[in-house]
Design a protein around this motif. Structure first.
Motif, short mmCIF file in Angstrom:
data_model
loop_
_atom_site.label_atom_id
_atom_site.label_comp_id
_atom_site.label_asym_id
_atom_site.label_seq_id
_atom_site.Cartn_x
_atom_site.Cartn_y
_atom_site.Cartn_z
N LEU A 35 0.83 -1.21 0.00
CA LEU A 35 0.00 0.00 0.00
C LEU A 35 0.86 1.25 0.00
CD1 LEU A 35 -2.67 1.51 0.22
CD2 LEU A 35 -2.61 1.14 2.68
N ALA A 36 1.89 1.30 0.86
CA ALA A 36 2.79 2.45 0.90
C ALA A 36 3.51 2.62 -0.43
CB ALA A 36 3.80 2.28 2.04
N PHE A 37 3.88 1.50 -1.05
CA PHE A 37 4.58 1.55 -2.34
C PHE A 37 3.66 2.08 -3.44
CE2 PHE A 37 6.38 -0.07 -6.25
CZ PHE A 37 7.75 0.02 -6.05
N VAL A 38 2.43 1.56 -3.49
CA VAL A 38 1.47 1.98 -4.52
C VAL A 38 1.07 3.45 -4.33
CG1 VAL A 38 -0.89 1.63 -5.37
CG2 VAL A 38 0.59 -0.34 -4.93
N ALA A 39 0.83 3.86 -3.08
CA ALA A 39 0.42 5.25 -2.81
C ALA A 39 1.53 6.24 -3.14
CB ALA A 39 0.02 5.39 -1.33
N ASN A 40 2.78 5.79 -3.12
CA ASN A 40 3.91 6.68 -3.38
C ASN A 40 4.26 6.76 -4.87
OD1 ASN A 40 6.18 8.33 -2.25
ND2 ASN A 40 7.41 6.75 -3.23
N THR A 41 3.92 5.72 -5.63
CA THR A 41 4.34 5.64 -7.04
C THR A 41 3.80 6.77 -7.92
OG1 THR A 41 4.65 3.26 -6.86
CG2 THR A 41 4.35 4.15 -9.07
N PRO A 42 2.56 7.27 -7.74
CA PRO A 42 2.12 8.40 -8.58
C PRO A 42 3.05 9.61 -8.50
CG PRO A 42 0.24 7.45 -7.44
CD PRO A 42 1.47 6.78 -6.89
N GLY A 43 3.81 9.73 -7.42
CA GLY A 43 4.75 10.83 -7.31
C GLY A 43 5.78 10.83 -8.42
N VAL A 44 6.16 9.63 -8.90
CA VAL A 44 7.12 9.53 -10.01
C VAL A 44 6.51 10.13 -11.28
CG1 VAL A 44 8.49 7.95 -11.41
CG2 VAL A 44 8.13 7.46 -8.98
N PHE A 45 5.25 9.81 -11.52
CA PHE A 45 4.54 10.34 -12.68
C PHE A 45 4.46 11.86 -12.62
CE2 PHE A 45 0.36 11.69 -14.36
CZ PHE A 45 0.54 11.36 -15.70
N PHE A 46 4.08 12.40 -11.47
CA PHE A 46 3.99 13.85 -11.33
C PHE A 46 5.36 14.52 -11.45
CE2 PHE A 46 0.01 12.77 -8.97
CZ PHE A 46 -0.86 13.45 -9.79
N LEU A 47 6.39 13.85 -10.95
CA LEU A 47 7.74 14.41 -11.03
C LEU A 47 8.19 14.56 -12.47
CD1 LEU A 47 10.42 15.26 -9.67
CD2 LEU A 47 11.06 12.84 -9.62
N LEU A 48 7.97 13.53 -13.29
CA LEU A 48 8.39 13.59 -14.69
C LEU A 48 7.64 14.68 -15.45
CD1 LEU A 48 8.66 9.77 -15.46
CD2 LEU A 48 10.52 11.37 -14.97
N LEU A 49 6.34 14.81 -15.20
CA LEU A 49 5.55 15.83 -15.90
C LEU A 49 5.91 17.24 -15.43
CD1 LEU A 49 1.96 14.26 -16.06
CD2 LEU A 49 3.65 14.46 -17.89
N SER A 50 6.36 17.37 -14.18
CA SER A 50 6.64 18.69 -13.62
C SER A 50 7.80 19.39 -14.30
CB SER A 50 6.91 18.58 -12.12
OG SER A 50 5.75 18.16 -11.43
N PHE A 51 8.68 18.63 -14.94
CA PHE A 51 9.81 19.27 -15.63
C PHE A 51 9.33 20.13 -16.80
CE2 PHE A 51 12.14 15.89 -13.44
CZ PHE A 51 13.25 16.58 -13.00
N MET A 52 8.12 19.88 -17.28
CA MET A 52 7.59 20.66 -18.40
C MET A 52 6.95 21.98 -17.95
SD MET A 52 5.96 17.72 -20.88
CE MET A 52 4.74 17.21 -19.67
N LEU A 53 6.80 22.16 -16.63
CA LEU A 53 6.19 23.39 -16.13
C LEU A 53 7.16 24.56 -16.27
CD1 LEU A 53 4.56 22.10 -12.82
CD2 LEU A 53 3.38 22.65 -14.95
N PRO A 54 6.66 25.75 -16.63
CA PRO A 54 7.52 26.93 -16.64
C PRO A 54 7.67 27.51 -15.23
CG PRO A 54 5.31 27.53 -17.33
CD PRO A 54 5.29 26.04 -17.11
N GLU A 55 8.62 28.41 -15.08
CA GLU A 55 8.76 29.11 -13.81
C GLU A 55 7.58 30.06 -13.62
OE1 GLU A 55 9.26 29.68 -10.67
OE2 GLU A 55 11.40 29.25 -10.90
N SER A 56 7.31 30.42 -12.39
CA SER A 56 6.22 31.34 -12.10
C SER A 56 6.52 32.71 -12.70
CB SER A 56 6.05 31.49 -10.58
OG SER A 56 5.32 32.66 -10.27
N PRO A 57 5.61 33.23 -13.54
CA PRO A 57 5.85 34.57 -14.11
C PRO A 57 5.85 35.66 -13.04
CG PRO A 57 3.63 33.81 -14.63
CD PRO A 57 4.35 32.65 -14.02
N ARG A 58 5.10 35.44 -11.96
CA ARG A 58 5.07 36.44 -10.88
C ARG A 58 6.41 36.48 -10.15
NH1 ARG A 58 0.05 38.46 -9.98
NH2 ARG A 58 -1.68 37.30 -10.90
N TRP A 59 7.01 35.30 -9.93
CA TRP A 59 8.31 35.29 -9.25
C TRP A 59 9.35 35.94 -10.16
CZ3 TRP A 59 13.11 33.15 -10.36
CH2 TRP A 59 14.04 33.24 -9.33
N LEU A 60 9.35 35.62 -11.44
CA LEU A 60 10.30 36.23 -12.37
C LEU A 60 10.13 37.75 -12.39
CD1 LEU A 60 9.95 33.70 -15.33
CD2 LEU A 60 11.94 33.96 -13.82
#
Length: 493
Positions: A206-231
């Motif tokens: 259960l702990a393994f399965v509940a944690n695995t979606p984090g890998v999916f989100f991590l890979l997709l997150s590299f495509m996000l741009p930086e916050s325009p407000r922070w810039l």
């Protein structure tokens, strides 16, 4: 033509397909955050067991020989025999997670202000996944508890920065929508975790399965741009313009001729040194901060206490956990309806929700624990959870309006710290059921009632001007403006 930042967001499209693609990933991430936050509810659950020998069993070998658990699921309790004298270790692991959240909230915010939202968010998510797998593979309780502490640090910090990113991809007029949608997704994530627990009965899997979606989100997150407000806040105009162009193209707009006005921030005398100490130095702010800290503490204490207590209620464990999440869904439209009405506003609505949550918890002591879902304490506990969830939603909005712009981040930071102390203490309250099954609910009920009545000491902020500086809170002109707007509102209604 040079545009202000908010004007540039409007030109790029207020909330088009491009922004929806950016925010949907961060909103759905809350399902993963919820699974990590609620992990101990199922992973630390205690199945029914019996012992075939009386007396004190000291060694693990003796416990394994004479303690027999029901085999409907496994948990850290069944693997490491965390019962009787060792039962406190389950609550300790949960409190270590919330202690980690406290540290993560304190450290990740300033880091993201300095280094940028995206790198801090991705780093936090990466280590969240790593320590999540350490939790699933922990060879003993000590490693499990330490891993939960580090998961708390990176999970809390990463969730905070992702929330900020979600807000900063859209114009200010959509902040309440995206922020509330994030909270709703977290609630749905609790129900998703309950479903996973029902399907996967071995705690390590259960702990393994509940944690695995984090890998999916991590890979997709590299495509996000930086916050325009922070810039923009860092004076990186060209890069901020590029992100806004990217959003505009994603929204179906043709390439825009965007040019941002320079970010000129002027500080009046004394404002450059404003910070946490300023909250203590000024009597008005000191009084507000003390009350708000207690309100944040109580909301967190009751919210997480009732959520974690879902595993202690009679009936189906997985159904109780799922309902504790789904019951929050109607809380958002309820609070958003009442806080915008002149006859209720922020203060009265929050007072009513906290008092109703308190009474719902206290009244559980008058119902038989053997009754069904519709007549037993479980229903009142779920009602209390819905009410305190609505109050928590309002508290985010209310707090930001009570502090002047100059001190809003400092005020929210202090309140968030007190919130985490509530989370640290909450896991130990359900263990008070050994005194009486109603004791945990009485503790939550008294806390809710006291916070509800204290809310009445704060001013109403609905349709009132937001103070920009400390001087605004004390100036005669600001007070007159508040009264004029209040009278105008009464005339219109």
């Amino acid at each position: 033509m040079e545009l202000e930042l908010e004007e540039a967001f409007v030109a790029a499209g207020p909330f088009g397909a491009g922004q929806r693609r950016l925010t949907v990933l961060l909103v759905l991430l809350q399902v993963y955050v919820a699974c990590q936050s609620m992990l101990i509810v199922l992973v630390g659950a205690v199945p029914e067991y019996h012992r075939d020998q009386e007396g004190i069993l000291v060694s693990r070998a003796e416990l394994a020989k004479h303690i027999h658990f029901a085999r409907n699921f496994t948990s850290i309790v069944t693997e490491w025999y965390l019962i009787e004298q060792e039962a406190y270790k389950v609550s300790l692991a949960s409190s270590l997670f919330f202690a980690g959240l406290l540290i993560g909230n304190i450290t990740f915010g300033p880091l993201s202000d300095k280094l940028g939202r995206k790198p801090v968010y991705i780093s936090g998510l990466f280590f969240d996944v790593v320590f999540g797998y350490v939790t699933a593979l922990a060879p003993n309780y000590d490693v499990f508890a330490v891993s939960r502490f580090f998961v708390g640090i990176v999970n809390g910090g990463m969730a905070l920065v992702s929330f900020v990113l979600t807000q900063e991809y859209v114009g200010k007029s959509f902040w309440s929508f995206t922020g509330s949608l994030t909270n709703l997704t977290f609630a749905v994530g609790i129900a998703v975790y309950a479903w996973l627990g029902y399907c996967v009965r071995e705690w390590r899997y259960l702990a393994f399965v509940a944690n695995t979606p984090g890998v999916f989100f991590l890979l997709l997150s590299f495509m996000l741009p930086e916050s325009p407000r922070w810039l923009y806040s860092q004076g990186k105009m060209a890069e901020a313009e590029d992100v806004l162009q990217y959003i505009a193209l994603g929204n179906g707009k043709e390439r825009l001729n965007l040019k941002l006005k320079p970010n000129a921030v002027t500080l009046r005398n004394g404002e450059s040194t404003a910070g946490i100490l300023t909250l203590v130095r000024h009597p008005v702010l000191r009084w507000r901060t003390l009350i708000l800290m207690y309100l944040w503490y109580v909301c967190s204490f009751v919210y997480y206490g009732l959520t974690l207590n879902a595993g202690e209620l009679r009936g189906n464990l997985y159904l109780n956990v799922a309902l504790s999440g789904l019951v929050e869904v109607p809380a958002f439209p309820l609070c958003m309806f009442f806080i915008e009405k002149s006859w209720s506003g922020r203060r009265k609505t929050m007072t009513c929700f906290l008092i109703l949550a308190g009474f719902a918890c206290i009244f559980t002591m008058f119902l038989p624990t053997s009754a069904g879902l519709l007549l037993g304490p479980t229903l009142l506990a779920l009602c209390g959870k819905m009410m305190v969830s609505a109050a928590f939603n309002i508290l985010y909005i209310y707090t930001s309006e009570l502090y002047p712009t100059l001190l809003r981040n400092a005020g929210l930071g202090v309140c968030s710290m007190s919130c985490r102390f509530g989370g640290i203490l909450a896991p130990f309250v359900p263990s008070m059921k050994s005194l009486s099954p109603s004791v945990p609910f009485v503790v939550f009920g008294i806390s809710g009632l006291s916070a509800g009545f204290l809310t009445l000491l704060l001013p109403e902020t609905l349709n009132k001007p937001i103070a920009e500086s400390i001087e605004d809170l004390q100036s005669h002109r600001y007070q007159m403006l508040q009264n004029e707007e209040a009278n105008l509102l009464e005339d219109n209604t």
